[in-house]
Design an enzyme around this catalytic site. Structure first.
Site, PDB file in Angstrom:
ATOM      1  N   ASP A   1       2.460   7.850  -3.610  1.00 54.14           N
ATOM      2  CA  ASP A   1       3.557   7.617  -2.661  1.00 54.14           C
ATOM      3  C   ASP A   1       3.900   8.782  -1.730  1.00 54.14           C
ATOM      4  OD1 ASP A   1       3.596   5.804  -4.715  1.00 54.14           O
ATOM      5  OD2 ASP A   1       5.669   6.135  -5.273  1.00 54.14           O
TER       6      ASP A   1
ATOM      7  N   GLU B   1      10.157  -0.840  -6.946  1.00 58.83           N
ATOM      8  CA  GLU B   1      10.037   0.616  -6.823  1.00 58.83           C
ATOM      9  C   GLU B   1      10.335   1.030  -5.389  1.00 58.83           C
ATOM     10  OE1 GLU B   1       6.478   1.596  -9.915  1.00 58.83           O
ATOM     11  OE2 GLU B   1       5.786   0.996  -7.954  1.00 58.83           O
TER      12      GLU B   1
HETATM   13  C1  FRU Z   1       5.087   3.893  -7.095  1.00 60.28           C
HETATM   14  C2  FRU Z   1       5.423   4.767  -8.288  1.00 60.28           C
HETATM   15  C3  FRU Z   1       6.868   5.187  -8.244  1.00 60.28           C
HETATM   16  C4  FRU Z   1       6.870   6.436  -9.052  1.00 60.28           C
HETATM   17  C5  FRU Z   1       5.549   7.044  -8.676  1.00 60.28           C
HETATM   18  C6  FRU Z   1       4.911   7.840  -9.767  1.00 60.28           C
HETATM   19  O1  FRU Z   1       3.793   3.937  -6.663  1.00 60.28           O
HETATM   20  O2  FRU Z   1       5.143   4.064  -9.476  1.00 60.28           O
HETATM   21  O3  FRU Z   1       7.762   4.220  -8.688  1.00 60.28           O
HETATM   22  O4  FRU Z   1       7.957   7.267  -8.745  1.00 60.28           O
HETATM   23  O5  FRU Z   1       4.699   5.979  -8.307  1.00 60.28           O
HETATM   24  O6  FRU Z   1       3.787   8.522  -9.303  1.00 60.28           O
END
Ligand code: FRU
Length: 606
Positions: A153, A327
């Protein structure tokens, strides 16, 4: 052996008779070893680093099980555990362990979970430099990628003093997920990015998951006027159940370095999947808002000082798609085109549960009073992008000129771990400017390529009058074809039921795209696009709804391993990765029933 005596550990060796010691550097030349290893029982090892240099270069085997590394100084652990897939049988690439804090010192590294037979022991070395030169053909040319290692992300994005800052979920110790850290890159043009190093590192509260940053112009938090305040999820795995809580860190040097707030964590909850805080200023209420995922909902908190947060409401029950975890939320106010009206858009990334499998970004349009979001069309699920590779999309804080600029992770959790790259893994979409438009009474998101993409065009070639059924060679348009270009086309449809366009190369690899006129759809088929066999979820046909099929306008952004299609100035977007063994260098249309005219095609080198 000389080095052992000097470090005063020869006595220890006598008692641990199972140990072996290899002077790694001395095996290559006769010089005194600067890294040596003692193998203890059951996959426990101690690396002895003498006269540390800036980096310890660690050999990685991408698919090996993880070993655990701990830096030890004066018999004490320093920093957090580092998980590394140290090479057992072969070396795929190297990652740097930063020892700059110990240059010139003798330190130890406790390495657990690695057998004595592993090849890594012969390959570990000290160095003053770490080479990040790109040697991989699939590394995009004009999309952001990590200099090395894994990326998911985008995090903490903000704009300040002419610079766009992007932090990202980074594994600095390998090209698979782990050791989550905020890597940092900057750009002044949203196209050419510079890696600035890792900005926020794991600590006692866990690894650093996704989040956001704000520019605190009025010093509401007391860290200084214009301080950059970052919010992230501290993710702490534990045998009693994983804990996720929200922490903060501030920067008084425009995001280069961060100091963690001593009162962390600032927001906690007993909820599972409680993460990814996005913070913004709500001007009418003169307060800050935090929106974050809380299970199958998005929770909203408010604060006057960024430190003390009050729970206000939750959004999401019985709304939109719930086929996976919610998320990475965002909540932005956007103008409705052609009116003086503004509406709030709640962005909700979901994994899995996307329209073509795996992850995707849905959104809701409605009202927000600083405490509660109300969705105005609860029956419809709306998607931001109709490809397979668009996720964790959020917007920059403090963007100039009232703009709302979004960036996504250009991949899918279904296969990101096995993408055919090694030294790096992961890329971002191009930046997109968001606004709202109305279609049949419904408010929809327009995600247009950011205007910076036009400034990035290097060479332009107007394709001569193009007959449907012509084939055009892309390399002849500009010198060389690095597989990084944009195609802009307008098409007049006079009765065709299908308008089909193919990008291909001399290996017979191709991507078919077509407008299905009766169904009002744009379709992209990447099932023969090149390398597709690394995951059964990769070959795919993706479909987007289209508003206009009489006068078509389409912009295709092709980079070495991706295609982003923007129809009607971003009324639909489709983002898909592709891995052709050589760049696509031909384009052709197919004549079908009915006729259509290719009014213009322009190709730009990017
Ligand atoms: C989304 C996610 C988020 C988390 C991150 C961990 O892709 O699962 O929710 O903060 O990746 O790397």
């Amino acid at each position: 052996m000389i080095s052992l005596k000097k470090q005063g550990i020869a006595g220890t060796m006598k008692t641990a008779c199972m140990c072996t010691l290899i002077g790694l550097a001395s095996m290559a030349n006769a010089a005194e070893p600067s890294v040596s290893v003692r193998h203890l029982a059951s996959e426990q090892n101690i690396l002895l680093v003498k006269d540390a240099k800036r980096y310890l270069l660690l050999p990685v085997q991408d698919n090996a099980p993880e070993g655990k590394l701990y830096i030890v100084v004066n018999n004490q652990y320093e920093g957090s555990v580092i998980n590394v897939r140290l090479a057992r049988e072969k070396v795929d690439y190297y990652v740097p362990l930063d020892l700059s804090a110990y240059v010139g010192q003798d330190i130890s590294i406790d390495v657990q979970g690695m057998p004595e037979s592993a090849v890594c022991w012969k390959k570990i070395s000290l160095s003053d430099t770490f080479d990040t030169t790109n040697r991989e053909k699939f590394r995009p040319v004009y999309h952001h990628t990590p200099a090395y290692g894994w990326m998911n992300d985008p995090n903490g994005m903000f704009y300040k003093d002419g610079v766009w800052h992007l932090y990202f979920q980074h594994n600095p110790y390998g090209s698979t997920w782990g050791n989550m850290t905020w890597g940092h890159s900057t750009t002044t043009d949203l196209v050419n990015w510079k890696f600035e190093g890792d900005a926020i590192l794991p600590d006692a509260w866990g690894s650093i998951f996704s989040g956001s940053s704000v520019v605190d112009h009025d010093n509401t938090a007391g860290f200084g006027e214009g301080a950059v305040v970052a919010f992230y999820t501290s993710a702490k795995p534990s045998p009693w159940g994983d804990v996720q809580m929200q922490s903060m860190a501030y920067s008084t040097d425009n995001g280069k370095t961060f100091t963690k707030y001593t009162g962390n964590p600032v927001v906690t909850s007993a909820k599972r999947d409680f993460r990814d805080p996005k913070v913004f200023w709500y001007a009418p209420g003169k307060h800050w808002v935090m929106i974050l995922a809380g299970g199958q909902e998005m929770d909203i908190y408010s604060s006057k000082n960024l430190k003390d947060w009050k729970y206000e409401s939750s959004f999401g029950a019985k709304q939109g798609a719930h086929g996976g975890v919610w998320e990475c939320p965002d909540l932005v106010e956007l103008p409705v085109e052609g009116t003086k009206e503004k509406k709030w858009v709640l962005i909700c990334n979901i994994n899995p549960g996307g329209p073509f499998g795996g992850n995707a970004a849905q959104y809701f349009v409605g009202t927000f009073d600083g405490k509660k979001f109300v969705n105005e069309s609860p029956t419809q699920t709306k998607w931001m992008d109709w490809g397979k590779d668009h996720y964790a999309t959020v917007t920059f804080s403090n963007a100039p000129d009232g703009r709302c600029v979004a960036l996504g992770w250009m991949s899918n959790w279904q296969y990101q771990g096995v993408l055919p790259t090694l030294q790096f893994r992961g890329s971002n979409t191009i930046a997109r400017d968001l606004s709202l438009y109305r279609k049949d009474g419904e408010l929809l998101l327009r995600c247009a390529p950011s205007p910076e993409m036009e400034k990035a065009r290097k060479e332009q070639v107007l394709v001569p009058p193009f007959k449907v059924s012509d084939t055009y060679e892309i390399p002849s348009l500009f010198e060389g074809n690095e597989g990084a270009y944009e195609i802009v086309m307008t098409i007049k449809n006079s009765g065709a039921s299908r308008i089909a366009f193919t990008l291909s190369n001399s290996k017979g690899e191709k991507v078919d795209m077509y407008y299905d006129v009766p169904r009002e759809q744009f379709v992209m088929d990447r099932s023969e696009s090149g390398k597709v066999d690394f995951s059964a979820d990769f070959p795919a046909v993706t479909v987007a709804p289209v508003s206009a099929t009489d006068n078509i306008s389409l912009r295709l952004f092709i980079d070495r391993s991706s295609i982003e299609a923007f129809g009607d100035g971003g009324k639909f977007v489709m983002t898909n990765q592709v891995f052709p063994s050589e760049p696509y260098n031909k384009m052709s249309f197919v004549s079908g029933r009915g006729s259509y005219t290719v009014k213009s095609i322009t190709v730009y080198k990017l």
